[in-house]
Design a protein around this motif. Structure first.
Motif, short mmCIF file in Angstrom:
data_model
loop_
_atom_site.label_atom_id
_atom_site.label_comp_id
_atom_site.label_asym_id
_atom_site.label_seq_id
_atom_site.Cartn_x
_atom_site.Cartn_y
_atom_site.Cartn_z
N THR A 122 0.78 -1.24 0.00
CA THR A 122 0.00 0.00 0.00
C THR A 122 0.80 1.29 0.00
O THR A 122 0.21 2.36 0.06
N THR A 124 2.06 4.27 -1.48
CA THR A 124 1.66 4.87 -2.76
C THR A 124 2.58 6.00 -3.22
O THR A 124 2.41 6.51 -4.33
N CYS A 139 -0.15 -1.67 -5.51
CA CYS A 139 -1.18 -0.63 -5.45
C CYS A 139 -0.87 0.47 -6.47
O CYS A 139 0.24 0.57 -6.98
N ASP A 248 -6.68 6.74 0.14
CA ASP A 248 -6.82 5.33 0.48
C ASP A 248 -6.42 5.01 1.90
O ASP A 248 -6.60 3.88 2.35
N THR A 269 -9.72 4.72 -3.29
CA THR A 269 -9.17 3.48 -2.77
C THR A 269 -8.86 2.53 -3.93
O THR A 269 -8.99 2.89 -5.10
N HIS A 270 -8.43 1.32 -3.58
CA HIS A 270 -7.92 0.37 -4.58
C HIS A 270 -8.89 -0.78 -4.83
O HIS A 270 -8.65 -1.59 -5.73
N TYR A 271 -9.95 -0.87 -4.03
CA TYR A 271 -10.70 -2.12 -4.03
C TYR A 271 -12.08 -1.90 -3.42
O TYR A 271 -12.27 -1.04 -2.56
N LEU A 303 -4.75 -6.25 -0.84
CA LEU A 303 -3.46 -5.84 -1.41
C LEU A 303 -2.31 -6.64 -0.81
O LEU A 303 -1.37 -7.03 -1.52
N THR A 340 -7.31 -7.91 -6.27
CA THR A 340 -7.53 -6.50 -6.63
C THR A 340 -7.48 -6.27 -8.14
O THR A 340 -7.47 -5.12 -8.59
N LYS A 354 -3.91 -0.26 -13.03
CA LYS A 354 -4.67 -0.43 -11.79
C LYS A 354 -5.83 0.56 -11.74
O LYS A 354 -5.70 1.71 -12.15
#
Length: 374
Positions: A122, A124, A139, A248, A269-271, A303, A340, A354
């Motif tokens: 995570t 970033t 991520c 996130d 966010t990622h998901y 993640l 993810t 992504k």
């Protein structure tokens, strides 16, 4: 390569038939067990353990069991440096973590020099993977995340003005604040004021009194759940009610600190647990069975799960436990199907394509609002 537990033909010819005990394939997980980041990092520890259990149930790697070496970074940059040095000394095949960018950067420097592959779930900050060719992430980076939220604020919320509050104790918060500010102004918005606070702060009254003097359409607070949640909770209590935006680092844990004040706020966010990926559905089922958790909403879980399984796949493709071969296999990861999404690393060790997801806090849970692909 001859692994422990395998008896060679020459040994048999000499009458040596007793195999040595199987030596596990050791992976280090550098996360916070103590300090301010410990609560934030706990879901990642659980996810890493479950990913390893899943790997071992399917036969491990080359028939050898995988073992986690959990190393505490004490929630500090220097602790992360020391933890990375311990991982190198332990002879692990690779490192998962750290999660926070301020922790990942010093760890990455140590691991790059030692040529030990590292995958952060995570962290970033763009500079993390720029440390060198041994460093990867699963991520998206803040470059993209800041742009997505700025564009969403302008185009979907109609925001023309913003105030930005950043946690100067964390590289993550500073970088994301800068990226949002730059992107928001490039597309025609105006950032009226930027305020700073330290991550250990609990009382934000003085800071928020200054915010009151700059009435803006949106207030962007790219911190972690604890500090951002307290800011939102105290702002609403003081009658300051713009549209709150975050990154996130928020997640459902924001409710613990902000309570109902967070309802109506948005974050990148990622998901999201409703994504259609096969591996995500398997992960959700795993958590229901093992931890009695109905929905996986914390991004650290999928993640970290993906990071461990990507490293496992790279070790298998490398055909042995040589760390340079594993690094080369990681660089060639292509269309790995994770919880993810599909992971393919670019030349910098960043995942291509992504998706950034924007969620909105409703009374009961966060709901999907918008997504954008790199």
């Amino acid at each position: 390569m001859m692994f422990a537990g395998v008896v060679s033909a020459s040994d048999m010819s000499r009458g040596i038939v007793q195999a040595k005990p199987l030596e596990p394939v050791r992976i280090a997980v550098v996360l916070a067990l103590t300090g301010i980041a410990a609560e934030d990092n706990l879901p990642a520890i659980q996810a890493a353990r479950l990913a390893v259990e899943e790997t071992n149930r399917s036969g491990g790697i080359f028939g050898l069991p995988v073992e986690l070496e959990l190393i505490d970074n004490r929630s500090t940059p220097i602790g992360s440096k020391n933890a990375a040095e311990k991982a190198v000394q332990a002879g692990v095949v690779g490192v998962i973590g750290p999660l926070w960018s301020s922790h990942a950067l010093p760890a990455a420097a140590v691991l790059q020099e030692a040529r030990v592959p590292m995958i952060t779930p995570t962290a970033t900050k763009p500079e993390v993977t720029r440390v060198g060719d041994c460093i990867f992430r699963v991520c998206m980076s803040d470059d993209f995340q800041g742009f997505v939220m700025a564009r969403f604020a302008s185009e979907r919320l109609g925001a023309q003005t913003a105030v930005v509050l950043k946690n100067i104790s964390e590289e993550y918060s500073v970088t994301l604040a800068d990226m949002f500010t730059r992107s928001f102004e490039e597309i025609g918005g105006k950032v009226l004021w930027q305020g700073d606070y330290k991550g250990t702060a609990v009382n934000f009254e003085n800071l928020l009194e200054q915010v009151r003097g700059f009435p803006a359409d949106v207030l962007f607070i790219p911190g972690y759940a604890r500090d951002s949640g307290l800011v939102v909770q105290q702002a609403v209590k003081m009658g300051i009610k713009p549209i709150f935006l975050g990154g996130d680092g928020w997640g459902e844990n924001m409710r613990q600190y902000a309570g109902n004040a967070v309802v109506g706020a948005y974050y990148t966010t990622h998901y999201h647990p409703d994504v259609p990926f096969k591996k995500s559905k398997a992960l959700q089922q795993l958590y229901r069975e093992r931890l009695d958790l109905e929905r996986v909403t914390d991004i650290r879980i999928p993640l970290t799960y993906d990071a461990v399984l990507v490293l496992v796949e790279a070790v298998r493709r490398a055909g042995g436990l040589d760390r340079e071969s594993i690094r080369e296999a990681l660089a060639l990861v292509d269309k790995f199907h994770g919880a993810t999404g599909t992971i393919t690393f670019d030349q910098n060790g960043d995942p291509k394509g992504k998706e950034a997801v924007i969620l909105k806090f409703e009374k009961e849970r966060s709901v999907f609002i918008h997504s954008m692909t790199q």
